[in-house]
Motif scaffolding. Structure first.
Motif, mmCIF file in Angstrom:
data_model
loop_
_atom_site.group_PDB
_atom_site.id
_atom_site.type_symbol
_atom_site.label_atom_id
_atom_site.label_comp_id
_atom_site.label_asym_id
_atom_site.label_seq_id
_atom_site.Cartn_x
_atom_site.Cartn_y
_atom_site.Cartn_z
ATOM 1 N N ASP B 61 0.854 -1.180 0.000
ATOM 2 C CA ASP B 61 0.000 0.000 0.000
ATOM 3 C C ASP B 61 0.905 1.249 0.000
ATOM 4 O O ASP B 61 1.878 1.312 0.750
ATOM 5 C CB ASP B 61 -0.884 -0.020 1.257
ATOM 6 C CG ASP B 61 -1.755 1.218 1.353
ATOM 7 O OD1 ASP B 61 -2.148 1.574 2.479
ATOM 8 O OD2 ASP B 61 -2.043 1.834 0.299
ATOM 9 N N ASN B 63 0.146 4.380 0.945
ATOM 10 C CA ASN B 63 0.025 5.220 2.142
ATOM 11 C C ASN B 63 0.022 4.400 3.401
ATOM 12 O O ASN B 63 -0.949 3.715 3.693
ATOM 13 C CB ASN B 63 -1.288 5.991 2.087
ATOM 14 C CG ASN B 63 -1.181 7.161 1.136
ATOM 15 O OD1 ASN B 63 -0.178 7.851 1.137
ATOM 16 N ND2 ASN B 63 -2.194 7.358 0.324
ATOM 17 N N PRO B 65 1.228 4.635 7.665
ATOM 18 C CA PRO B 65 1.791 5.493 8.707
ATOM 19 C C PRO B 65 3.118 4.957 9.193
ATOM 20 O O PRO B 65 3.462 3.809 8.936
ATOM 21 C CB PRO B 65 0.746 5.412 9.821
ATOM 22 C CG PRO B 65 0.108 4.087 9.645
ATOM 23 C CD PRO B 65 0.112 3.813 8.172
ATOM 24 N N ILE B 66 3.842 5.746 9.859
ATOM 25 C CA ILE B 66 5.126 5.451 10.492
ATOM 26 C C ILE B 66 6.209 5.102 9.468
ATOM 27 O O ILE B 66 7.193 5.779 9.341
ATOM 28 C CB ILE B 66 5.004 4.328 11.562
ATOM 29 C CG1 ILE B 66 3.988 4.754 12.621
ATOM 30 C CG2 ILE B 66 6.361 4.105 12.229
ATOM 31 C CD1 ILE B 66 3.631 3.657 13.575
ATOM 32 N N ASP B 68 6.448 4.490 5.480
ATOM 33 C CA ASP B 68 5.665 4.390 4.244
ATOM 34 C C ASP B 68 6.357 3.471 3.236
ATOM 35 O O ASP B 68 7.432 2.942 3.487
ATOM 36 C CB ASP B 68 5.392 5.776 3.648
ATOM 37 C CG ASP B 68 6.652 6.474 3.197
ATOM 38 O OD1 ASP B 68 6.616 7.714 3.090
ATOM 39 O OD2 ASP B 68 7.683 5.806 2.965
ATOM 40 N N GLU B 71 10.069 4.078 2.283
ATOM 41 C CA GLU B 71 11.052 3.732 3.308
ATOM 42 C C GLU B 71 11.225 2.232 3.403
ATOM 43 O O GLU B 71 12.334 1.718 3.542
ATOM 44 C CB GLU B 71 10.608 4.294 4.661
ATOM 45 C CG GLU B 71 10.721 5.803 4.718
ATOM 46 C CD GLU B 71 9.997 6.388 5.904
ATOM 47 O OE1 GLU B 71 10.219 7.563 6.196
ATOM 48 O OE2 GLU B 71 9.187 5.666 6.530
ATOM 49 N N GLU B 75 14.774 -0.190 2.686
ATOM 50 C CA GLU B 75 15.347 -1.228 3.536
ATOM 51 C C GLU B 75 15.294 -2.578 2.837
ATOM 52 O O GLU B 75 16.189 -3.414 2.981
ATOM 53 C CB GLU B 75 14.560 -1.305 4.847
ATOM 54 C CG GLU B 75 14.437 0.008 5.560
ATOM 55 C CD GLU B 75 15.403 0.136 6.723
ATOM 56 O OE1 GLU B 75 15.881 -0.909 7.210
ATOM 57 O OE2 GLU B 75 15.678 1.266 7.125
#
Lengths: 613, 138
Positions: B61, B63, B65-66, B68, B71, B75
Motif C-alpha cells: 500500500d 500510504n 503510517p510510520i 511508508d 522507506e 530497507e
C-alpha cells in the motif's frame, strides 16, 4: 604660462592644409600653419611673437572678448568679421576659436582656424545656430568677469555681471551675499561646493546654475571659476559668468515642441505625476501638473536640473539598473525611489519609465511617479495573509484527501466482505469475516468521529480565548476517561499548582488534555502500571503544560514531525494513533501555541504544550 | 498446470484490506504461501531472519503510517542483496492518476502499480505478466 608647443604639434601644423594659428595667453602668435601665412599674405617673422591685434588691427571690439572666452574654455566660438577680408575678391570666411589646452587641462592659449564659406556651406547654418543660441534675444555682452579675493572675502563683479544679476550699485559683495544670488537649493549648493573645492583642492569649475529670480522667467548662467595659488595657498578665484537663460529655454523648446504628442494636454493633465528627462544629458525637460502638485516644485525650479541633483537613486547600482533597463527594453519598471519635496519631506515613489524618440531622433525618458504610501506595509501584510490562507487551504485539501481515501477504502472493503460473507458457508470462515467487518466498522467510526471533531473545531473559531483554571479542565478530562482509567488502573498525579490559569479556548483545552491522557493509557507499557504526571510552569511569555507517562515510548529519531501528521490508517486502535494527535496539534496551533514531544522507547513520553499568556 | 510462486507478501496497515487481498490471492491459487503484515517494520523484522525465504511477489500500500512504502523499499533493497533475490514489487493505491503512473515509471524498484483492493482478475494479470508459465520461476 607660456609654453612652446611640442614637436609633434609643430609637425602636424606644418602638414595641415588648413589655415591654423596658435596664440598664447597674451594672444601672441606662437605658431602658424603655412596655409595661414598664404591666406593672410604674411610671413612667420611678421606674426610669431606679435599679438594678434597688431597683426589684424582692424578687428572689431568683439574679438578680445571672444578670445578671452576661448581662453577660459568656451569652445567653438565663431566670428564672421568682414573687416578681416582682404581687399581682393576674397571669398568670405569664418573664424573659429577654440581653447588650447595641454592634457592636464591647463590653458596654453587659443587656437584659431579659418574656414571658407564656399568650402562648407553647412557652417552657415552652424553659425546661425550658434548665434541663435548665444545671441537670440540675449546680448552677447552678457558675459562678464568676476573675481574673489580670499583674504578679504570679497567678490568683485564686472558691470556686465552686475547686469546679469540685476544688481544696482555694489562693485563688491561679501562672499555669502554673492552665493545667495544663486537660487536656493541645488544651484546654491553647487556653487558653494565649487568654491570650496577650488580653494581646498585647486579644482576649477564650469557649471550651469540657476539664479534667484523674483519674476517668472528663470535666469540661468554658466559660471566658470579658476583658482589662483600663491605660496601653495589659494589667494583668489577668477572667472566668467555668462547668461544662458535663452539657450536653456531654446533647448527645452526644441525638444518639447517636437514631441510625438499631438499637443501637451495629455501630458499635463495626466492624473499621475509625470516628467520628461533628456536621455543624453539627464536633464529634466518638463514636468506635468500632477508632479508639480506632488513635489511642490514649479517648472522653473525643476527644468534644466539633472535628475541626479535630486538624489533619486540610492545607489549606483540602482541607477545603472534603471539605465540598463532603458537601453535594453526601452523601459524600466517599478523603481522605488525616495524624493525630497520642496518642504524637505521625503516620500517613497514608484517610478515607471519609457524611452521615447521625437522626429529629430532625440530621445527622452517619460517617467511616471506614483506615491508609494503605505504600500509596502500593506503589501507585506497581504502577502502574509495570503500565505496563511494558502497553508490553510493546503492543510484542508490534504485532510480531505486523507479522509476520502479512508472512507473509500472502508466502503470498498465492506462491500467485498459482505459479498464474501454472503457466499461463504463455512462457519469458521464466516466468523472470521464478521470479525474483520467489525474492526473495519470501528475504525470507520473513529474516522468519522475525528472528522466531526474537526468540523466542530472549525466552527469554534469564533470563540475567544479566556483565562481558564487548568485544574478544572484536568478534572474534566479525568471524568471523560474514567472508564479506561479504572480499567487499566492508571494513576494520574496532578502536580499543577492550585490556581494556575491558562489562556485558551475551553473546548480545545478539554480535548487536548483528554487526548493526551487517553494516548498515554492506550500506549501504556504492558509490564507497568500506567502512571501519568501533569504539571504546569508559568513563564514570562507562555505557560507550559507538561504531561509525562511511563508508557511504551516512541522512536522519534527519524521523523519526529510525522507524529502529528494525519495518518491514513483505518487500522485497529492498538497500533495506530488515529486522528487524535493531528487534531490536538491543530487545536494547539489555533490557540497560537506549540506542542513538543520527547520520548524514549520503553521508557515513556513527555508532551509539552506551550500556550501564550 | 499453473506454476505456483512460493510466497506473496502483503503489506497494508488496514486489516480488512489484507484479509480481502489474501482471500483473492488464495482463490487465484497462484502461491504456496501468503503473508500479510500491517507495518513495514514488522515485515522487515520477519524478512531479515536468515531462515526465511524472500517473497517473490510483494504488494504494498502506498500510504502507510510510520514507515511508508518508500522507506520500506529502501530497507528491502538491502534484504534483496543479502538474500540474492529480486522480488516483483507492485504498489497498491486507491486511485491511479496519470501523474502517479509517470512517477512510478521512473522508479526502478517498482514493477507495477494497481488499484486496491485486488481482485482475482488483477492478481491473475500480475502473475501472467511477471511470472509467465513458460518461464522457470526465479
Amino acid at each position: 604660462m607660456k609654453q612652446k608647443p611640442s614637436l609633434s604639434t609643430t609637425n602636424l601644423l606644418q602638414q595641415t592644409p588648413n589655415p591654423i594659428a596658435f596664440l598664447d595667453t597674451d594672444f601672441k602668435f606662437v605658431r602658424v600653419s603655412k596655409p595661414w601665412l598664404a591666406k593672410f599674405k604674411v610671413t612667420e617673422n611678421e606674426t610669431i611673437g606679435r599679438p594678434i591685434f597688431e597683426v589684424f588691427p582692424l578687428f572689431s571690439g568683439d574679438w578680445s572678448t571672444k578670445l578671452r572666452y576661448a581662453l577660459d574654455g568656451l569652445k567653438d566660438i565663431q566670428i564672421i568679421d568682414p573687416s578681416t577680408y582682404g581687399n581682393q575678391n576674397d571669398n568670405s570666411f569664418i573664424w573659429n576659436l577654440n581653447p588650447w589646452q595641454d592634457d592636464k587641462g591647463n590653458n596654453l592659449g587659443v587656437v584659431l582656424s579659418v574656414k571658407d564659406f564656399t568650402e562648407i556651406n553647412s557652417l552657415k547654418l552652424e553659425l546661425q545656430k550658434t548665434k541663435n543660441q548665444l545671441k537670440e534675444k540675449a546680448n552677447i555682452a552678457k558675459i562678464g568677469s568676476w573675481e574673489y579675493a580670499v583674504a578679504s572675502n570679497l567678490v568683485y563683479l564686472s558691470p556686465l555681471v552686475r547686469e546679469i544679476f540685476k544688481l544696482k550699485d555694489n562693485d563688491f559683495l561679501k562672499l555669502n551675499d554673492a552665493v545667495d544670488l544663486y537660487k536656493k537649493g541645488i544651484s546654491r549648493k553647487k556653487i558653494r561646493k565649487a568654491i570650496f573645492d577650488a580653494i581646498e583642492n585647486g579644482t576649477p569649475w564650469n557649471q550651469n546654475l540657476q539664479l534667484t529670480s523674483s519674476d517668472d522667467s528663470p535666469v540661468w548662467v554658466n559660471i566658470i571659476g579658476r583658482p589662483k595659488f600663491s605660496n601653495g595657498r589659494c589667494t583668489r578665484i577668477i572667472g566668467t559668468i555668462q547668461d544662458i537663460s535663452e539657450k536653456v529655454k531654446l533647448e527645452q523648446k526644441t525638444f518639447v515642441d517636437k514631441l510625438p504628442f499631438e499637443n501637451q494636454t495629455f501630458f499635463d493633465l495626466a492624473p499621475v505625476g509625470m516628467a520628461l528627462v533628456d536621455f543624453k544629458t539627464g536633464k529634466l525637460l518638463t514636468i506635468n501638473k500632477a508632479l508639480k502638485g506632488l513635489t511642490g516644485y514649479s517648472s522653473q525650479e525643476i527644468v534644466g536640473q539633472s535628475y541626479e541633483d535630486f538624489n533619486i537613486f540610492k545607489t549606483v547600482t540602482q541607477k545603472n539598473t534603471a539605465i540598463g533597463q532603458l537601453k535594453k527594453t526601452q523601459a524600466f519598471k517599478s523603481l522605488t525611489v525616495e524624493l525630497q519635496n520642496k518642504n524637505s519631506l521625503i516620500t517613497p515613489y514608484l517610478l515607471t519609465g519609457s524611452l521615447i524618440t521625437n522626429v529629430n531622433n532625440q530621445r527622452a525618458v517619460l517617467i511616471s511617479f506614483e506615491k508609494k504610501l503605505q504600500t509596502t506595509r500593506i503589501n507585506t501584510e497581504l502577502k502574509q495573509q495570503l500565505k496563511k490562507a494558502e497553508e490553510n487551504t493546503e492543510k484542508l485539501v490534504n485532510f480531505t484527501h486523507m479522509v476520502s481515501h479512508n472512507l473509500k477504502a472502508n466502503s470498498v472493503n465492506f462491500s467485498l466482505l459482505l459479498d464474501f460473507l454472503e457466499n461463504e458457508e463455512d462457519d469458521k470462515k464466516r466468523k472470521k469475516m464478521i470479525s474483520v467487518l467489525k474492526d473495519g466498522n470501528k475504525s470507520l467510526s473513529e474516522t468519522i468521529k475525528g472528522l466531526r471533531e474537526l468540523v466542530a473545531i472549525r466552527e469554534n473559531t469564533n470563540i475567544k480565548k479566556k483565562a481558564l483554571v487548568l485544574n478544572a479542565y484536568i478534572y474534566k478530562a479525568e471524568q471523560n476517561l474514567s472508564g479506561v482509567i479504572r480499567q487499566h488502573e492508571a494513576k494520574i498525579i496532578n502536580e499543577v499548582p492550585e490556581n494556575t490559569k491558562v489562556i485558551a479556548l475551553a473546548p480545545y483545552l478539554e480535548n487536548i488534555l483528554s487526548n493526551i491522557i487517553s494516548n498515554a493509557i492506550k500506549f501504556r507499557n504492558p509490564q507497568k502500571q500506567p502512571v501519568i504526571i501533569l504539571n504546569a510552569e508559568v513563564q514570562k511569555e507562555v505557560t507550559i503544560i507538561s504531561i509525562e507517562d511511563n508508557g511504551m515510548g516512541m522512536d522519534l529519531s527519524k521523523h519526529p514531525e510525522k507524529l502529528f501528521e494525519l495518518y491514513t490508517t483505518v487500522g485497529n486502535a492498538l497500533d495506530s494513533r488515529g486522528m487524535g494527535l493531528y487534531l490536538t496539534h491543530y487545536q494547539v496551533e489555533l490557540m497560537k501555541g506549540t506542542i513538543t514531544v520527547e520520548s524514549q522507547l520503553g521508557e515513556g513520553s513527555i508532551f509539552k504544550i506551550s500556550l501564550p499568556n | 498446470m499453473k506454476n505456483k510462486i512460493n510466497t506473496v507478501l502483503l503489506l497494508d496497515d488496514n486489516a480488512a484490506t489484507n484479509f480481502i487481498n489474501k482471500k483473492f490471492i488464495t482463490e487465484a491459487d497462484c502461491a504456496e504461501k501468503v503473508l500479510d503484515f500491517r507495518s513495514g517494520k514488522n515485515a522487515l523484522n520477519y524478512l531479515n531472519s536468515n531462515d526465511v525465504e524472500a517473497p517473490e511477489l510483494i504488494f504494498i500500500d502506498i500510504n502507510m503510517p510510520i514507515m511508508d512504502a518508500w522507506e520500506f523499499l529502501e530497507e528491502y533493497k538491502q534484504i534483496e542483496i543479502k538474500k540474492k533475490v529480486k522480488s516483483v514489487i507492485v504498489l497498491l493505491s486507491t486511485s491511479l492518476s496519470p501523474a502517479d503512473k509517470i512517477k512510478i515509471e521512473k522508479i526502478n524498484i517498482i514493477d507495477d502499480m494497481r488499484l486496491k483492493p485486488l481482485s482475482i482478475e488483477s492478481v491473475n494479470e500480475v502473475i501472467k505478466q511477471f511470472f509467465p508459465t513458460d518461464k522457470a520461476v526465479i
